[in-house]
Design an enzyme around this catalytic site. Structure first.
Site, PDB file in Angstrom:
ATOM      1  N   ASN B  30      28.623  -5.232  34.732  1.00 44.77           N
ATOM      2  CA  ASN B  30      28.385  -4.030  33.767  1.00 44.77           C
ATOM      3  C   ASN B  30      27.520  -4.469  32.396  1.00 44.77           C
ATOM      4  O   ASN B  30      27.795  -5.314  31.897  1.00 44.77           O
ATOM      5  CB  ASN B  30      29.758  -3.575  33.624  1.00 44.77           C
ATOM      6  CG  ASN B  30      30.774  -4.463  33.289  1.00 44.77           C
ATOM      7  OD1 ASN B  30      30.787  -4.960  32.173  1.00 44.77           O
ATOM      8  ND2 ASN B  30      31.728  -4.474  34.161  1.00 44.77           N
ATOM      9  N   SER B  46      32.431   2.961  36.193  1.00 46.14           N
ATOM     10  CA  SER B  46      33.394   1.902  37.028  1.00 46.14           C
ATOM     11  C   SER B  46      32.747   2.080  38.513  1.00 46.14           C
ATOM     12  O   SER B  46      32.909   3.339  38.950  1.00 46.14           O
ATOM     13  CB  SER B  46      34.783   2.201  36.908  1.00 46.14           C
ATOM     14  OG  SER B  46      35.453   1.250  37.606  1.00 46.14           O
ATOM     15  N   GLY B  47      32.219   1.254  39.049  1.00 42.81           N
ATOM     16  CA  GLY B  47      32.241   1.072  40.619  1.00 42.81           C
ATOM     17  C   GLY B  47      31.102   1.979  41.085  1.00 42.81           C
ATOM     18  O   GLY B  47      31.270   2.375  42.387  1.00 42.81           O
ATOM     19  N   ASP B  77      36.025  -2.893  32.213  1.00 44.00           N
ATOM     20  CA  ASP B  77      35.910  -3.838  31.620  1.00 44.00           C
ATOM     21  C   ASP B  77      35.801  -3.442  30.065  1.00 44.00           C
ATOM     22  O   ASP B  77      35.272  -4.148  29.053  1.00 44.00           O
ATOM     23  CB  ASP B  77      35.080  -5.000  31.944  1.00 44.00           C
ATOM     24  CG  ASP B  77      35.378  -5.538  33.485  1.00 44.00           C
ATOM     25  OD1 ASP B  77      36.698  -6.066  33.203  1.00 44.00           O
ATOM     26  OD2 ASP B  77      34.456  -5.705  34.373  1.00 44.00           O
ATOM     27  N   HIS B  96      28.622  -8.223  31.449  1.00 44.93           N
ATOM     28  CA  HIS B  96      29.367  -9.095  32.317  1.00 44.93           C
ATOM     29  C   HIS B  96      28.846  -9.183  33.617  1.00 44.93           C
ATOM     30  O   HIS B  96      28.480  -8.236  34.271  1.00 44.93           O
ATOM     31  CB  HIS B  96      30.772  -8.453  32.153  1.00 44.93           C
ATOM     32  CG  HIS B  96      31.772  -9.199  33.074  1.00 44.93           C
ATOM     33  ND1 HIS B  96      32.106 -10.320  33.185  1.00 44.93           N
ATOM     34  CD2 HIS B  96      32.564  -8.461  34.027  1.00 44.93           C
ATOM     35  CE1 HIS B  96      32.969 -10.622  34.081  1.00 44.93           C
ATOM     36  NE2 HIS B  96      33.156  -9.318  34.732  1.00 44.93           N
ATOM     37  N   HIS B  98      29.370 -11.607  37.585  1.00 46.92           N
ATOM     38  CA  HIS B  98      29.861 -12.647  38.374  1.00 46.92           C
ATOM     39  C   HIS B  98      28.668 -13.450  39.057  1.00 46.92           C
ATOM     40  O   HIS B  98      28.896 -13.784  40.103  1.00 46.92           O
ATOM     41  CB  HIS B  98      31.008 -12.275  39.614  1.00 46.92           C
ATOM     42  CG  HIS B  98      32.158 -11.422  39.012  1.00 46.92           C
ATOM     43  ND1 HIS B  98      33.248 -11.797  39.591  1.00 46.92           N
ATOM     44  CD2 HIS B  98      32.339 -10.667  37.910  1.00 46.92           C
ATOM     45  CE1 HIS B  98      34.297 -11.012  38.894  1.00 46.92           C
ATOM     46  NE2 HIS B  98      33.815 -10.493  37.942  1.00 46.92           N
ATOM     47  N   ASP B 121      16.529 -23.949  24.627  1.00 48.58           N
ATOM     48  CA  ASP B 121      15.678 -22.847  24.161  1.00 48.58           C
ATOM     49  C   ASP B 121      16.558 -21.405  24.062  1.00 48.58           C
ATOM     50  O   ASP B 121      15.932 -20.654  23.113  1.00 48.58           O
ATOM     51  CB  ASP B 121      14.524 -22.352  25.232  1.00 48.58           C
ATOM     52  CG  ASP B 121      13.172 -23.231  25.150  1.00 48.58           C
ATOM     53  OD1 ASP B 121      13.067 -23.942  24.224  1.00 48.58           O
ATOM     54  OD2 ASP B 121      12.816 -23.445  26.105  1.00 48.58           O
ATOM     55  N   HIS B 170      37.677 -16.746  35.961  1.00 49.54           N
ATOM     56  CA  HIS B 170      36.772 -15.377  36.035  1.00 49.54           C
ATOM     57  C   HIS B 170      35.466 -15.411  36.175  1.00 49.54           C
ATOM     58  O   HIS B 170      34.761 -15.606  37.422  1.00 49.54           O
ATOM     59  CB  HIS B 170      37.472 -14.532  34.867  1.00 49.54           C
ATOM     60  CG  HIS B 170      36.918 -13.146  34.953  1.00 49.54           C
ATOM     61  ND1 HIS B 170      37.590 -12.059  34.106  1.00 49.54           N
ATOM     62  CD2 HIS B 170      36.273 -12.414  35.726  1.00 49.54           C
ATOM     63  CE1 HIS B 170      36.827 -10.987  34.449  1.00 49.54           C
ATOM     64  NE2 HIS B 170      36.286 -11.258  35.537  1.00 49.54           N
ATOM     65  N   TYR B 228       7.563 -19.365  18.890  1.00 51.89           N
ATOM     66  CA  TYR B 228       7.346 -19.139  20.064  1.00 51.89           C
ATOM     67  C   TYR B 228       7.288 -17.586  20.385  1.00 51.89           C
ATOM     68  O   TYR B 228       7.902 -16.943  19.604  1.00 51.89           O
ATOM     69  CB  TYR B 228       8.651 -19.452  21.271  1.00 51.89           C
ATOM     70  CG  TYR B 228       8.230 -19.276  22.488  1.00 51.89           C
ATOM     71  CD1 TYR B 228       7.962 -19.952  23.306  1.00 51.89           C
ATOM     72  CD2 TYR B 228       8.860 -17.908  23.015  1.00 51.89           C
ATOM     73  CE1 TYR B 228       7.886 -19.896  24.868  1.00 51.89           C
ATOM     74  CE2 TYR B 228       8.516 -17.622  24.465  1.00 51.89           C
ATOM     75  CZ  TYR B 228       8.086 -18.422  25.194  1.00 51.89           C
ATOM     76  OH  TYR B 228       7.900 -18.072  26.743  1.00 51.89           O
TER      77      TYR B 228
END
Lengths: 231, 231, 231, 231
Positions: B30, B46-47, B77, B96, B98, B121, B170, B228
């Site tokens: 998310n 959510s979901g 979250d 966030h 996984h 960097d 987590h 850069y």
């Protein structure tokens, strides 16, 4: 400058090919090509997205890095490319990536021995690793000295037979007879690095390929008696 | 509230980019963005499936987590995002995921040292790991305390120079000056984590990058003398 | 039999999703769904290409494996599916794959501990491993006994809280409340297995997630107080 | 020669499938098919891009390697293919790749034990490794002797039950009843090699599959009592 227009197209395409081959994340890579007669280098602009990149975005610089044409700033690694072109007289293109497995060998500080014919088909033996830059070199001219430590490592090596290098703590540079060719060598290096990584895991006593097989494979594709391909 | 409409579009796009970059499986990720003037946060519902997600699905919450606008429940979250916005005053977006290799470091309970310039960097040194939540914290307010242990870990760190963290057991959280920027930092973290994982395998004695090279690379892209990109 | 037509469509789509999620090579996978009221199971035909597969190719069998409708032979693993439906009364779909990392744990004969919240969100603890089939079981009814050793392993486990299993020397089976749900659990298992594999490599002393965090995450998505998603 | 036209189409498609299955980089792979009645072999041209390849690019050679039809030079590995066709009378197609994980086992000099049913479904036991070529063999006729050391390794093996081999220091060759079938066996070998590689990492004490399960799985798909698929 008609040939420069053609070179800009080739270099733009070579940069886009980095994405096709899975060799770059975000804007972490750059390809250049040189016109030896004009003494000019075409290089990718710094930090521009590959998706929207065309020949018109390429930057032309002279051998001192002065921008001759282009609406963008050239790659921040331009000085490294220029050092390589000056030292390696027979190359026509240079590619820098942070491709995953080649970079891992750079980070681990380990050269890539020739474990098989896939490697021998394209690199005539071990893929070398530079030393670290000194603090003074970093302070003085980071990108220029990155080129210089590569050249130092090739003191006794032929850059045509070994078209790439691992810069310790950083990432690989490859080169070739053209921009396109330097991208292909970068792809080969990545595959060879991945297989070397896993070969060492599978058998920590893995030996390099016997030299007579290495010679045979390299010479099937390179040199006067090559018989691979259609030429 | 015209700027909120724009922010909703940006946050929706940033969530969809998680899929493009290969950072999420199913709905495991998310992104949010904040309007500091309005004191409002836009966050993914959510979901909900990324494939059908548009600006109209985004949820607007205030700094206490109260839903101000939106047809869906906000991400579970949300409370973690809010803690981060309250503590890190200069950030504009939070992501966030996984993602595979970053999560592996979270599961193994190991911080990611800076092994090379790809890391330098974007992250100014080691990517830190939080402690585990206590049972009481989990019972009381799991998502809020997830934010609090991140902030605790950053007591002596600058969240701008280190735009991400590993939550033990987590998964990672990253942030940036915008929602889009926080997604890019999540992508960088994933690549850096993959390379760190393999670097340690290839050479268990791998050393972090010398500090003067780390400094050079981080400052090429960040800070007052950055050179850069096109700015 | 209107509901059977709908079930055939769902099962065909679930089989095609195996390809989308990268869970199958060639024809190595099969999904089924059950209509508990009719006492009939819809399953993929054996050895048919996913690319050309539609609802019309699905096979309907009764609980004894007798073909009720369909132009093809059912999956050679049909007897395993039937055993699972008979023993696990609350499941509506079953998926079998040889997905890479889940299969590696089957081959290595190692159960998958819960190393993080990604795992805890979907599996309530260790993912169990069956014993090997005996030679007599293989000779007598290979596929049926594959089901029976799974059920034997679940003697003290709740198949709803642990919606999948590793068959030693073979590959995983997963299940869920529908065919689609069993495919999602197969995808989760594959990701969790990949991360567990690398977590163990990165830190051979990795500990399972503390139980109070496992409980929290599982219950965020499952059970009476779940608050993830839109329901 | 109507059947030769059909064979050219099949072989061209089989070569293109190498790309679809992710088995080749650049032009590192070649597939051939044989017409036993005509005594002619159709093979990929050397070093030609898969993207533009059609039936008209295929080369027809006789059993001595003489080009009978075709505008290109045949694959540089043609002599290896011919040796295999002469020794293994029941095969109809041969595929050579440098696919990543199979090549890793070649480089590490390790045979692939049967660790699970995925392997047993397609290869009736260990996937064998040749010896290295001698320097004299390399000098005299490299590609022909590559075939000969494969055949030497199969002195006591059935090439139908074990449709592939690892050439030490080089890469795999697979075969099958047709060009298409030899490509599928190459894909299976790659997946099996990847899983064997990780199985050994996960558990260095991993045992091969019990022989009675190996037998059962191989015979589900092969031999007189096969019952997998629709035939």
């Amino acid at each position: 400058m008609k040939s420069m227009q053609e070179l800009k197209k080739q270099v733009a395409q070579a940069n886009v090919d980095l994405v096709k081959y899975g060799l770059v994340t975000l804007t972490w890579g750059n390809v250049s090509g040189i016109d030896r007669d004009e003494g000019l280098v075409v290089i990718k602009p710094s930090g521009v997205d590959y998706k929207t990149m065309s020949a018109e975005d390429m930057v032309i610089v002279d051998m001192k890095g002065k921008v001759i044409e282009g609406k963008w700033k050239p790659s921040s690694d331009t000085a490294t490319h220029l050092e390589l072109y000056k030292a390696f007289k027979n190359i026509g293109g240079v590619t820098h990536t942070h491709s995953t497995y080649a970079t891992i060998f750079c980070q681990a500080g380990i050269e890539i021995p020739c474990y098989g014919t896939t490697h021998a088909d394209h690199f005539d033996g071990t893929i070398p690793l530079t030393r670290f830059l000194t603090e003074q070199e970093v302070d003085e001219a980071y990108e220029k000295y990155t080129g210089k430590i590569i050249i130092e490592r090739f003191k006794d090596l032929d850059p045509i037979a070994t078209p790439g290098v691992l810069v310790w703590g950083h990432a690989p540079f490859c080169w070739g007879k053209s921009a396109e060719d330097s991208v292909k060598n970068s792809l080969v290096l990545e595959r060879v690095a991945q297989m070397a990584y896993a070969t060492r895991h599978l058998n920590s006593d893995s030996n390099p390929l016997p030299d007579y097989i290495l010679r045979k494979h390299f010479n099937r594709k390179h040199g006067p008696n090559a018989y691979y391909g259609q030429k």
